[in-house]
Write an enzyme that holds these catalytic residues in place. Sequence first.
Site, PDB file in Angstrom:
ATOM      1  N   ARG A  83       0.847  -1.197   0.000  1.00 46.01           N
ATOM      2  CA  ARG A  83       0.000   0.000   0.000  1.00 46.01           C
ATOM      3  C   ARG A  83       0.877   1.240   0.000  1.00 46.01           C
ATOM      4  NH1 ARG A  83      -3.036   3.789   3.966  1.00 46.01           N
ATOM      5  NH2 ARG A  83      -1.751   2.869   5.560  1.00 46.01           N
ATOM      6  N   HIS A 127      -3.098  10.593   1.377  1.00 40.00           N
ATOM      7  CA  HIS A 127      -2.451  10.397   2.681  1.00 40.00           C
ATOM      8  C   HIS A 127      -1.868  11.747   3.093  1.00 40.00           C
ATOM      9  CE1 HIS A 127      -0.723   7.048   5.407  1.00 40.00           C
ATOM     10  NE2 HIS A 127      -0.404   8.194   5.982  1.00 40.00           N
ATOM     11  N   GLU A 172      -7.024   7.579   7.149  1.00 42.64           N
ATOM     12  CA  GLU A 172      -7.216   8.164   8.478  1.00 42.64           C
ATOM     13  C   GLU A 172      -7.764   9.593   8.438  1.00 42.64           C
ATOM     14  OE1 GLU A 172      -3.753   7.790  10.934  1.00 42.64           O
ATOM     15  OE2 GLU A 172      -3.779   5.614  10.847  1.00 42.64           O
ATOM     16  N   ASN A 295      -6.438   0.712  10.322  1.00 44.15           N
ATOM     17  CA  ASN A 295      -5.151   1.009  10.945  1.00 44.15           C
ATOM     18  C   ASN A 295      -5.370   0.971  12.448  1.00 44.15           C
ATOM     19  OD1 ASN A 295      -4.427   1.578   8.337  1.00 44.15           O
ATOM     20  ND2 ASN A 295      -4.038   3.762   8.676  1.00 44.15           N
ATOM     21  N   TYR A 297      -3.056   1.098  16.314  1.00 43.61           N
ATOM     22  CA  TYR A 297      -1.801   1.093  17.077  1.00 43.61           C
ATOM     23  C   TYR A 297      -2.026   0.839  18.558  1.00 43.61           C
ATOM     24  CZ  TYR A 297       0.414   2.821  12.873  1.00 43.61           C
ATOM     25  OH  TYR A 297       0.895   2.922  11.591  1.00 43.61           O
ATOM     26  N   GLU A 354      -2.376  -0.844   8.566  1.00 37.51           N
ATOM     27  CA  GLU A 354      -1.242  -0.307   9.327  1.00 37.51           C
ATOM     28  C   GLU A 354      -1.268  -0.911  10.715  1.00 37.51           C
ATOM     29  OE1 GLU A 354      -0.631   3.928   9.772  1.00 37.51           O
ATOM     30  OE2 GLU A 354      -1.112   4.292   7.668  1.00 37.51           O
TER      31      GLU A 354
END
Length: 454
Positions: A83, A127, A172, A295, A297, A354
């Site tokens: 990606r 992005h 995002e 994504n 984290y 991600e």
Amino acid sequence: ITRAPATVAAASDAPFVWGVSTSSYQIEGAAAEDGKGPSIWDTYCRQPGRITDNDTGDVACDHYHRYAEDVALMKALGVGAYRFSVAWPRVQPKGRGAVNEAGLAFYDRLIDALLEARIEPWLCLYHWDLPQALGDLGGWANRDCAFWFADYAALIARRYGDRVKRFATFNESSVFTLFGFVMGGQAPGIADRTMFHRAIHHVNLAHGGAIDVLRSLVKDASLGIVHNIQPSRAATPAAEDVKAAALFDAYWNGAFADPQLLGHYPALIADLMEPWIAAGDIARICRPIDWFGLNHYSPLYMRAFDDNPIGVGWGAAPDSVPRTSFGWPIEPDAFRDTLLHVSKRYGLPVYVLENGRSNPDVVDEKGAVNDPDRIEFLKSYIGAMNQARAAGADVRGYFVWSLLDNFEWSSGFSQRFGIVYVDYATGQRIPKASYHWYADLIRATAPRPHSAAS
Ligand code: PNW
């Protein structure tokens, strides 16, 4: 020889793809080369004090010139997919009107190299590097931006749609709108609640419009959106913090995914969004897509905070929670729960686009980079993903953030997220221990290439 992408039979028997992700501004460099126009990030980085050490993406990983080497690294890694994002001002320097042939040709070279290496290109349209010329007109706070974006999407679809089938519209949206218009830390670096709400709605309109364009112009397209879904938790049990965390959840996790996929804004912000919604908008926003790019984290710990336009600020995770060098909590269980939640709520196949961690990596005396903490992190998060799959989440792929150490936005080059180390002084790439670990994982889980004879 038949094409054998790196796949593994998932619990559901759907093929599973391993990949890596990057983004244009964070790796390309060549910020003013071959006719590229400036983006809002080129501008933002030039404002003193915005970025750690006043770093910029002017050169970054110099991927614009070293893309062939980077594709070779991915081929040796064994990933089935990559990606990346297209820098809008590289292909359309002012964001509308004239196109830049030299910029378009760069992505031709990249895509052709990927296909040659049997790596599927996953192209993300946005992005965060908005053309500055559109920023000058208000950027996402300007409703017209949604329509300029649709034209840009058409340009990309016509140029690459013969070879690229996987497209994401935005990466995002909650992060770049919240950080850009509320919390600080990202371009354009404005704190304004009205502009924030307008930007949310216009990005949603741009998403829906681009989906329609891609669907009509690209044969066999597989279309998605990339959202950063992270549980928003109150940093303390105080009532005002609990309330703040709930509001933040509506903005961070719901303001885009809900209207795009469920056809309504989250209840907590619906009244605030109302003034910007024109007749027919929700139908324009809520278009059928093929997959949900996730994504993730860490969970977020939030608290009430007077000093910004939405009254929510960053709190701290409990002391018992381990953290990365970036201060991000390490909680794989939250990843498992998020995958189950997203899969159920939106009913789409999920691709993790991600996941990863930053680390203060250094080159040792033998010239190697050992990053056991990253390997541990990836193991525990991939383990959590597999738990979610076993429990019924329809997860079809996993992409590490990131292939390369790169420009980590307001942290500049101080945070290293790559599985490949980059020496910024020379551009030299050194695969880290985590790269070799990931290559082994892919080899162990991918089906053997089969020959026509077997
Ligand atoms: C993502 N948070 O941003 C972006 O998509 C990448 O470009 C970036 O390099 C990567 O994650 C690492 O930061 C995020 O506050 C920004 O939780 C902020 C958060 C999460 C992701």
